[in-house]
Write an enzyme that holds these catalytic residues in place. Structure first.
Site, PDB file in Angstrom:
ATOM      1  N   ALA A 130     -16.910  -2.273  -0.132  1.00 43.08           N
ATOM      2  CA  ALA A 130     -16.951  -0.952  -0.177  1.00 43.08           C
ATOM      3  C   ALA A 130     -15.909  -0.346   0.395  1.00 43.08           C
ATOM      4  O   ALA A 130     -15.906  -0.038   1.266  1.00 43.08           O
ATOM      5  CB  ALA A 130     -18.465  -0.374   0.298  1.00 43.08           C
ATOM      6  N   GLY A 131     -14.732   0.006  -0.262  1.00 44.98           N
ATOM      7  CA  GLY A 131     -13.457   0.511   0.214  1.00 44.98           C
ATOM      8  C   GLY A 131     -13.514   1.981  -0.295  1.00 44.98           C
ATOM      9  O   GLY A 131     -14.156   2.716   0.232  1.00 44.98           O
ATOM     10  N   GLN A 334      18.056   3.093   3.370  1.00 41.77           N
ATOM     11  CA  GLN A 334      18.917   2.789   2.457  1.00 41.77           C
ATOM     12  C   GLN A 334      20.122   3.403   3.049  1.00 41.77           C
ATOM     13  O   GLN A 334      21.215   2.722   3.015  1.00 41.77           O
ATOM     14  CB  GLN A 334      18.691   3.454   1.240  1.00 41.77           C
ATOM     15  CG  GLN A 334      19.807   3.172   0.182  1.00 41.77           C
ATOM     16  CD  GLN A 334      19.427   1.995  -0.489  1.00 41.77           C
ATOM     17  OE1 GLN A 334      18.475   1.080  -0.331  1.00 41.77           O
ATOM     18  NE2 GLN A 334      20.419   1.323  -1.182  1.00 41.77           N
ATOM     19  N   ILE A 335      20.133   4.386   3.699  1.00 47.14           N
ATOM     20  CA  ILE A 335      21.140   4.910   4.610  1.00 47.14           C
ATOM     21  C   ILE A 335      21.561   4.122   5.638  1.00 47.14           C
ATOM     22  O   ILE A 335      22.941   4.004   6.047  1.00 47.14           O
ATOM     23  CB  ILE A 335      21.029   6.420   4.963  1.00 47.14           C
ATOM     24  CG1 ILE A 335      20.763   7.558   3.649  1.00 47.14           C
ATOM     25  CG2 ILE A 335      21.987   7.101   5.976  1.00 47.14           C
ATOM     26  CD1 ILE A 335      20.233   8.795   4.109  1.00 47.14           C
ATOM     27  N   HIS A 336      20.875   3.359   6.172  1.00 46.21           N
ATOM     28  CA  HIS A 336      21.147   2.550   7.221  1.00 46.21           C
ATOM     29  C   HIS A 336      21.918   1.193   6.860  1.00 46.21           C
ATOM     30  O   HIS A 336      22.391   0.159   7.705  1.00 46.21           O
ATOM     31  CB  HIS A 336      19.944   1.986   8.037  1.00 46.21           C
ATOM     32  CG  HIS A 336      19.530   3.011   9.131  1.00 46.21           C
ATOM     33  ND1 HIS A 336      18.943   4.277   8.755  1.00 46.21           N
ATOM     34  CD2 HIS A 336      19.651   3.065  10.343  1.00 46.21           C
ATOM     35  CE1 HIS A 336      18.670   4.924   9.990  1.00 46.21           C
ATOM     36  NE2 HIS A 336      19.009   4.136  10.898  1.00 46.21           N
ATOM     37  N   GLU A 361      -7.879   6.408   4.977  1.00 44.21           N
ATOM     38  CA  GLU A 361      -8.627   7.628   4.731  1.00 44.21           C
ATOM     39  C   GLU A 361      -8.524   8.039   3.199  1.00 44.21           C
ATOM     40  O   GLU A 361      -8.388   9.313   3.061  1.00 44.21           O
ATOM     41  CB  GLU A 361      -8.009   8.666   5.700  1.00 44.21           C
ATOM     42  CG  GLU A 361      -8.312   8.229   7.159  1.00 44.21           C
ATOM     43  CD  GLU A 361      -8.637   9.231   7.985  1.00 44.21           C
ATOM     44  OE1 GLU A 361      -9.206  10.357   7.549  1.00 44.21           O
ATOM     45  OE2 GLU A 361      -8.627   9.329   9.300  1.00 44.21           O
ATOM     46  N   GLU A 365      -4.734   7.406  -5.135  1.00 47.51           N
ATOM     47  CA  GLU A 365      -5.616   7.590  -6.308  1.00 47.51           C
ATOM     48  C   GLU A 365      -6.907   8.300  -5.927  1.00 47.51           C
ATOM     49  O   GLU A 365      -7.380   9.308  -6.703  1.00 47.51           O
ATOM     50  CB  GLU A 365      -5.898   6.298  -6.866  1.00 47.51           C
ATOM     51  CG  GLU A 365      -4.815   5.263  -7.227  1.00 47.51           C
ATOM     52  CD  GLU A 365      -3.943   4.966  -6.476  1.00 47.51           C
ATOM     53  OE1 GLU A 365      -4.417   4.599  -5.149  1.00 47.51           O
ATOM     54  OE2 GLU A 365      -2.665   4.647  -6.681  1.00 47.51           O
TER      55      GLU A 365
HETATM   56  C1  LIG Z   1      -4.564  -0.653   9.359  1.00 41.40           C
HETATM   57  C2  LIG Z   1      -5.966  -0.022   8.505  1.00 41.40           C
HETATM   58  C3  LIG Z   1      -6.743   0.764   9.321  1.00 41.40           C
HETATM   59  C4  LIG Z   1      -7.915   1.399   8.822  1.00 41.40           C
HETATM   60  N1  LIG Z   1      -8.784   1.943   9.549  1.00 41.40           N
HETATM   61  C5  LIG Z   1     -10.187   2.001   9.230  1.00 41.40           C
HETATM   62  C6  LIG Z   1     -10.997   2.697   9.904  1.00 41.40           C
HETATM   63  O1  LIG Z   1     -10.883   2.980  10.983  1.00 41.40           O
HETATM   64  N2  LIG Z   1     -12.242   2.868   9.589  1.00 41.40           N
HETATM   65  C7  LIG Z   1     -12.550   2.611   8.049  1.00 41.40           C
HETATM   66  O2  LIG Z   1     -13.736   2.685   7.999  1.00 41.40           O
HETATM   67  N3  LIG Z   1     -11.721   2.248   7.278  1.00 41.40           N
HETATM   68  C8  LIG Z   1     -10.383   1.902   7.830  1.00 41.40           C
HETATM   69  N4  LIG Z   1      -9.584   1.520   6.880  1.00 41.40           N
HETATM   70  C9  LIG Z   1      -9.778   1.117   5.621  1.00 41.40           C
HETATM   71  C10 LIG Z   1      -9.134   2.051   4.556  1.00 41.40           C
HETATM   72  O3  LIG Z   1      -9.903   3.055   4.597  1.00 41.40           O
HETATM   73  C11 LIG Z   1      -9.379   1.474   3.321  1.00 41.40           C
HETATM   74  O4  LIG Z   1      -8.584   0.213   3.089  1.00 41.40           O
HETATM   75  C12 LIG Z   1      -9.085   2.420   1.893  1.00 41.40           C
HETATM   76  O5  LIG Z   1     -10.175   3.448   1.900  1.00 41.40           O
HETATM   77  C13 LIG Z   1      -8.833   1.496   0.659  1.00 41.40           C
HETATM   78  O6  LIG Z   1     -10.084   0.804   0.473  1.00 41.40           O
HETATM   79  P1  LIG Z   1      -9.774  -0.624   0.032  1.00 41.40           P
HETATM   80  O7  LIG Z   1      -8.935  -1.425   0.969  1.00 41.40           O
HETATM   81  O8  LIG Z   1     -11.194  -1.581  -0.133  1.00 41.40           O
HETATM   82  O9  LIG Z   1      -9.061  -0.684  -1.295  1.00 41.40           O
HETATM   83  P2  LIG Z   1      -9.849  -0.470  -2.960  1.00 41.40           P
HETATM   84  O10 LIG Z   1     -10.983   0.427  -2.743  1.00 41.40           O
HETATM   85  O11 LIG Z   1     -10.394  -1.938  -3.393  1.00 41.40           O
HETATM   86  O12 LIG Z   1      -8.645  -0.012  -3.887  1.00 41.40           O
HETATM   87  C14 LIG Z   1      -7.760  -1.044  -4.297  1.00 41.40           C
HETATM   88  C15 LIG Z   1      -7.019  -0.221  -5.294  1.00 41.40           C
HETATM   89  O13 LIG Z   1      -7.798   0.346  -6.455  1.00 41.40           O
HETATM   90  C16 LIG Z   1      -7.607   1.632  -6.557  1.00 41.40           C
HETATM   91  N5  LIG Z   1      -9.030   2.209  -6.913  1.00 41.40           N
HETATM   92  C17 LIG Z   1     -10.203   2.017  -6.494  1.00 41.40           C
HETATM   93  N6  LIG Z   1     -11.065   2.825  -7.089  1.00 41.40           N
HETATM   94  C18 LIG Z   1     -10.285   3.495  -7.822  1.00 41.40           C
HETATM   95  C19 LIG Z   1     -10.591   4.279  -9.073  1.00 41.40           C
HETATM   96  N7  LIG Z   1     -12.000   4.855  -9.023  1.00 41.40           N
HETATM   97  N8  LIG Z   1      -9.645   5.084  -9.869  1.00 41.40           N
HETATM   98  C20 LIG Z   1      -8.366   4.583  -9.468  1.00 41.40           C
HETATM   99  N9  LIG Z   1      -8.016   3.676  -8.726  1.00 41.40           N
HETATM  100  C21 LIG Z   1      -9.015   3.215  -8.005  1.00 41.40           C
HETATM  101  C22 LIG Z   1      -7.342   2.027  -4.993  1.00 41.40           C
HETATM  102  O14 LIG Z   1      -6.549   3.350  -5.076  1.00 41.40           O
HETATM  103  C23 LIG Z   1      -6.488   0.849  -4.622  1.00 41.40           C
HETATM  104  O15 LIG Z   1      -5.046   1.174  -5.185  1.00 41.40           O
HETATM  105  C24 LIG Z   1      -8.283   1.010   7.473  1.00 41.40           C
HETATM  106  C25 LIG Z   1      -7.505   0.338   6.757  1.00 41.40           C
HETATM  107  C26 LIG Z   1      -6.381  -0.111   7.211  1.00 41.40           C
HETATM  108  C27 LIG Z   1      -5.452  -1.130   6.269  1.00 41.40           C
END
Ligand SMILES: Cc1cc2nc3c(=O)[nH]c(=O)nc-3n(C[C@H](O)[C@H](O)[C@H](O)COP(=O)(O)OP(=O)(O)OC[C@H]3O[C@@H](n4cnc5c(N)ncnc54)[C@H](O)[C@@H]3O)c2cc1C
Length: 377
Positions: A130-131, A334-336, A361, A365
């Site tokens: 769940a991202g 690139q400038i570097h 955050e 997309e």
């Molecule tokens: C260094 C780091 C720190 C973070 N810190 C936190 C934190 O403190 N707390 C927390 O809760 N989370 C945190 N995150 C998580 C971050 O918020 C998620 O990585 C982000 O929301 C994307 O989720 P995902 O990585 O699962 O990507 P996914 O949701 O799997 O997305 C993969 C790709 O598919 C695209 N996509 C997904 N759904 C759609 C759609 N409906 N239409 C078009 N494109 C779509 C996305 O834009 C992306 O390009 C962190 C992430 C990183 C890398």
């Protein structure tokens, strides 16, 4: 219209800029190389009142407005993103839910330590499955014998595993169609935190995987009304986007400053490369885009400070500054030339630190989805 800062905002900018230049810049490369969390800098920032800027003074915060906070995050990011995200995630994601949704008792329990920066807090929304679709959270919390018993996992959680982390606020399914927020204290039985994750950038920032197996949390750690967790995290993300957008402007400004300085010094074909129109046009485009991005961020912050709807502008600012920082970091490197590809040139760190600004955050997309919704589409 009045585009001038108040004296207070000027003071915030000067204070944070001085701190970033004098204290952060000399150690940023080393912290990044060693992937070392900046405990000493966090302690200094706590002393200076940077760790709880928008939290009211009665809870130990600075009582500053969103604009002042955004300016502080921008100035920190100009020099180093790991330090900036440590402050931003602690403030906007870790502390804010407790301030906004906590009972008076919960606020008195947690906020003085968090807003003063003696302790850090994290926000655990993202899960392996769940991202972007954060509402698909699978982590469950069941009420048993006056306690919440949590099972599930979270991933990529900022600030969750430092030596001074007090707690993480997580979203969990508390019923069939019901998501709630719970504060899980570090050290709770059944709560395990992974080793720090290895990353492309933000290497001195703390990023962890969390697992909960029969993790017991006191009943009173439910944050806000039961079942309101989805609405609450959407609101938290709206506010958090302003600080990530401020990071985009700050990173772009830092990359521009480095490129500008380098272009004036580096000579080829018998003159500084800044004498070539191709380089001048790049720098002109960079400066123009940064100005536009900054205006979007400050407007979103200003709307929030006026108590007016700001979610659309925050998403626009986050989207635009994420993409602008990508372009500017790319051009600055690139400038570097080849030197920019070397670790000892700060621009290479800024280039690596940039990418996450288009992912965290809400990805680019997701921002477009949010903006489209606000456009009535
Ligand atoms: C260094 C780091 C720190 C973070 N810190 C936190 C934190 O403190 N707390 C927390 O809760 N989370 C945190 N995150 C998580 C971050 O918020 C998620 O990585 C982000 O929301 C994307 O989720 P995902 O990585 O699962 O990507 P996914 O949701 O799997 O997305 C993969 C790709 O598919 C695209 N996509 C997904 N759904 C759609 C759609 N409906 N239409 C078009 N494109 C779509 C996305 O834009 C992306 O390009 C962190 C992430 C990183 C890398």
């Amino acid at each position: 219209m009045d585009f001038d800062f108040t004296e207070e905002h000027e003071l915030v900018r000067r204070t944070v800029r001085d701190f970033a230049v004098e204290r952060v810049a000399p150690v940023a490369e080393e912290l990044d190389r060693e992937g070392r969390f900046p405990y000493e800098l966090v302690a200094e920032m706590a002393e200076l009142g940077f760790m709880g800027m928008p939290i009211p003074e009665e809870y130990g915060g600075g009582g500053a407005d969103t604009l002042a906070y955004a300016v502080a995050i921008e100035e920190l990011t100009r020099i180093d993103s790991s330090v900036a995200i440590t402050v931003a995630a602690h403030t906007s994601l870790g502390t804010m839910p407790i301030f906004l949704y906590g009972t008076e008792e919960q606020k008195r329990e947690w906020l003085p330590d968090l807003a003063s920066g003696r302790k850090l807090a994290a926000f655990g929304l993202t899960e392996p499955q769940a991202g972007s679709d954060a509402g698909a959270t699978r982590t469950k919390a069941e009420r048993r014998d006056g306690r919440w018993v949590v099972d599930g996992s979270k991933i990529f959680i900022t600030n969750a595993g430092t030596d001074i982390t007090a707690c993480v606020t997580i979203t969990a399914r508390t019923g069939e169609d019901e998501i709630s927020n719970l504060v899980v204290p570090n050290g709770a039985p059944g709560y395990r935190i992974s080793k720090p994750m290895k990353k492309l950038g933000w290497r001195a920032s703390d990023t962890r995987e969390l697992s909960f197996e029969g993790c017991e949390v006191p009943e009173g750690n439910l944050l806000g009304e039961r079942g309101r967790g989805y609405q609450q995290f959407l609101e938290i993300l709206d506010g958090g986007r302003i600080s990530v957008a401020a990071m985009g402007v700050g990173l772009a400004q830092g990359a521009y400053d480095l490129a500008y300085g380098y272009a004036k010094e580096r000579e080829q074909f018998g003159k500084p490369i800044s004498a070539f129109q191709a380089i001048q046009f790049r720098l002109a485009d960079m400066a123009t885009e940064i100005e536009a991005g900054r205006a979007l961020v400050y407007k979103a912050a200003w709307l929030k400070d006026q108590g007016r709807p700001f979610a659309r502008e925050a998403a626009m600012a986050k989207l635009y500054t994420g993409e602008l920082s990508n372009r500017v970091a790319n051009w600055a490197l690139q400038i570097h030339g080849g030197y920019g590809y070397m670790d000892e040139y700060a621009v290479s760190r800024l280039y690596r630190d940039q990418k996450i600004l288009e992912i965290g955050e809400g990805t680019n997309e997701v921002q477009r989805m949010v903006i489209a919704r606000h456009l009535g589409l």
